[in-house]
Design a protein around this motif. Structure first.
Motif, short mmCIF file in Angstrom:
data_model
loop_
_atom_site.label_atom_id
_atom_site.label_comp_id
_atom_site.label_asym_id
_atom_site.label_seq_id
_atom_site.Cartn_x
_atom_site.Cartn_y
_atom_site.Cartn_z
N GLN A 363 -19.08 -37.38 52.47
CA GLN A 363 -19.86 -36.71 51.39
C GLN A 363 -19.07 -35.59 50.58
OE1 GLN A 363 -23.38 -36.03 53.88
NE2 GLN A 363 -24.55 -35.84 52.12
N VAL A 364 -18.34 -34.79 51.43
CA VAL A 364 -17.73 -33.78 50.71
C VAL A 364 -16.77 -34.22 49.51
CG1 VAL A 364 -16.20 -31.74 50.68
CG2 VAL A 364 -17.91 -32.12 52.42
N VAL A 365 -16.00 -35.34 50.18
CA VAL A 365 -15.10 -35.99 49.09
C VAL A 365 -15.81 -36.53 47.99
CG1 VAL A 365 -13.35 -37.78 49.06
CG2 VAL A 365 -13.43 -36.51 51.12
N TYR A 366 -17.08 -37.09 48.14
CA TYR A 366 -17.73 -38.03 47.19
C TYR A 366 -18.09 -36.76 46.15
CZ TYR A 366 -17.14 -42.18 49.29
OH TYR A 366 -16.66 -43.56 50.23
N GLU A 367 -18.74 -35.61 46.79
CA GLU A 367 -19.11 -34.63 45.99
C GLU A 367 -18.02 -34.11 45.11
OE1 GLU A 367 -21.30 -31.66 48.04
OE2 GLU A 367 -22.79 -33.19 48.75
N PHE A 368 -17.00 -34.25 45.55
CA PHE A 368 -15.61 -33.59 44.85
C PHE A 368 -15.53 -34.36 43.66
CE2 PHE A 368 -12.66 -30.00 45.81
CZ PHE A 368 -13.22 -29.56 47.08
N MET A 369 -15.54 -35.89 43.81
CA MET A 369 -15.37 -36.54 43.00
C MET A 369 -16.10 -36.56 41.73
SD MET A 369 -14.52 -40.05 45.21
CE MET A 369 -12.73 -40.14 45.93
N ASP A 370 -17.64 -36.50 42.20
CA ASP A 370 -18.68 -36.25 40.98
C ASP A 370 -18.46 -35.12 40.43
OD1 ASP A 370 -19.90 -38.76 42.04
OD2 ASP A 370 -21.36 -37.83 43.23
N ASN A 371 -18.42 -33.83 40.87
CA ASN A 371 -18.40 -32.54 40.42
C ASN A 371 -17.11 -32.68 39.57
OD1 ASN A 371 -20.67 -31.82 41.70
ND2 ASN A 371 -19.48 -30.48 43.03
#
Lengths: 385, 385
Positions: A363-371
């Motif tokens: 989730q952290v990785v995906y949030e990084f990508m989104d942000n």
């Protein structure tokens, strides 16, 4: 993503995760970034087992290994190609005041310290053994018997044999720096990737902020064939990642943000404290290792920052005292000891103020990508008429 | 550029320049940004003259005025709507140790201090007079008799009469903060623009870095109708500006970068030192005003950071001692006195390491614009396949 770092490391998203937890390493790599295992405090056989486990679980994705060979520490052992520091032989360091201070501090918080013996608190710590030539040779040999895709050194220019081994095997070599001048020294020594860490970083850090250090280091490295820079220090979101890459970084190096993930083996009391902490709840202090490092503020750090505290000893002697004491504190805290809970602390950066809920590594990785994309679009929007 | 700040202030490029120099204010506004005059240390008649001069020279472009009304300082005078702090009445502060320390320090550097009398070093400084209700009322009246387009307060929530006067006249009101919690307080008080300044900033500053503070503050202000944030702290290039705006800032607030321009009335010795300084050549210390502020490292700051230095007095008493002494030092340094040159210092942020050549204000603004676009394109390029 199109970035020099992605090409060099064979990854999709230039988010590098430093962690002591094998699960974090594996999950970040599998999600498109790259996990880097912190090997400095590990025994050889534990490192071997951990890397075997990673190989079995990482689905062939790339990962790295980080060691700590400081440029300077008291009693630094000469290797055939290394530097010598024999100005203060280890046996001359008197740690009586520091040992007594720690025992008294723990006593004040209701902790029995009869097992924190003088002998225990004067033992050479594993991290120092691994910093010696024989220690880091062994670690490197183990690492290199695994398919590592990145080697990294902290606190100094990597020892010459590390540079040679990396070059021979075509493995990119990274090194952490906190000053422009150090980045130049690393570039001259032949390091392939510079991790420039601002003073807001967790763990060992300098005083120059990430926002100042990144453009400075990128500018300085133009004379060295544009060695890619990984930005570090306070970075826990994709928008900060975008910010650093707008300033010239090729990617980011993160540590703190993984400590509160579900997969991290962070002490549960510390994890809870971190989730509740504000960005102002960290302190940069020499109390853990003798060199300045950023930590979660607690009764322990407050005590070391007080006027009555003895001065922290130089590396590695402070580690000999602080680590067994904090290990004891953390164990007791986990079992519910109130005093120990107040003392409990760990390395963390100012980004802790934005680490507010436990999620998974993925989730952290995906949030990084989104942000990252969001921030990129935000910046773009200012240019519209 | 399309930014909420540009709309609110009627400017083309959201680069705000805090300066004590009228020429810098005028030149920045004429180049497309906005100059903000620091009025805190000025006598009423000097402020009036300076604003008249600005009006005559700024070609109708917008500019602002900044004052300093701290939330807390010793002997804070009650205004009819303000807070009271009478815990430590001014007359109870004994500054003997600090006065003697400063005189001895200057003597050690070959400076005669017979004119640094006890009387002189115990006078209420202008900056404190201007912080009182009568002082800031007078300043505000003068400012508001000129076409100012921005009012700003440092070190606390603006006094209520300032908020009212700004609202009545539809003048945007800004306030500086160094913590998320302070930003929320300012938003609740009705401030229109938050200047979030990281610990790398010159002058008064907190400890949270800009890269951490900006996303934190932007996130916190979502609950307050997206009050625009100006990023501050260490920002001396357009790529840092782009970085902060990628994280959510609507523009930037700068100070240090103007100190080394040709137009700035910075002491020439200090200017030269700043042009040569590295980013590590600043120190955050209470020695100048009693509150932590970032300054150029010099023999003066080293002395105050040494073990034998007395503790700095609370605001405004430390100013009473430090400012006349430093004024003397700067005057002597300019005339070539070697000891005074070593002591000479001024407020500056870590960005000083990138301020390496004297240029004009206009050039700085244009470089910001160029670097902003460059950084924006750089970030965009990562998204290409």
């Amino acid at each position: 993503m199109k970035s020099k770092i992605c090409d060099m490391l064979g990854i999709d998203f230039p988010l590098i995760a430093f962690s002591h937890c094998r699960d974090v390493v594996v999950e970040v790599s599998k999600a498109g970034g790259m996990g880097v295992l912190g090997a400095a405090p590990l025994h050889a056989k534990d490192l071997a087992m951990t890397l075997d486990w990673i190989d079995d679980n990482i689905d062939g994705k790339p990962y790295g290994v980080n060691i700590i060979v400081p440029n300077k520490y008291v009693g630094k052992i000469t290797d055939e190609k290394g530097s010598v520091d024999k100005k203060t032989p280890p046996e001359k360091i008197d740690s009586t005041a520091q040992r007594n201070f720690v025992r008294k501090l723990l006593n004040n918080y209701g902790i029995d310290t009869s097992d924190l013996t003088d002998d225990l608190m004067q033992r050479k710590p594993r991290i120092a053994k691994n910093a010696d030539f024989s220690g880091n040779s062994q670690i490197l040999d183990i690492a290199l018997s695994h398919p590592v895709k990145l080697l990294c050194n902290s606190l100094g220019v990597p020892p010459e044999h590390m540079i040679e081994k990396a070059k021979e095997r075509n493995i990119p070599l990274a090194a952490l720096v906190g000053k422009k001048e150090h980045a130049i020294n690393q570039a001259k020594a032949g390091v392939d990737i510079i991790v420039a860490a601002g003073g807001e970083a967790g763990g060992h850090c300098g005083e120059i902020s990430t926002l100042v250090l990144i453009p400075e280091v990128c500018e300085a490295l133009r004379d060295f064939g544009d060695i890619p820079v990984l930005a570090a220090g306070g970075i826990v979101t994709g928008s900060q990642m975008a910010a650093c890459m707008a300033m010239g970084a090729a990617g980011v190096w993160t540590g703190s943000v993984w400590l509160t993930t579900a997969e991290a083996e962070t002490n549960p009391v510390v994890k809870e404290k971190m989730l509740a902490a504000r960005s102002s709840d960290t302190v940069r202090s020499r109390n853990r290792s003798g060199k300045p490092s950023r930590q979660l503020r607690s009764a322990w750090t407050d005590a070391w920052e007080s006027d009555i505290a003895p001065e922290a000893l130089p590396m590695p002697f402070q580690t000999s005292i602080a680590e067994p004491a904090m290990a004891k504190v953390l164990k007791l805290a986990e079992s519910g000891h109130e005093g120990a809970k107040e003392l409990a602390s760990y390395f963390v950066g100012q980004g802790v103020g934005m680490m507010n809920q436990q999620t998974t590594v993925r989730q952290v990785v995906y949030e990084f990508m989104d942000n990252f994309i969001e921030a990129s679009e935000r910046l773009q929007s200012f240019n519209q008429e």
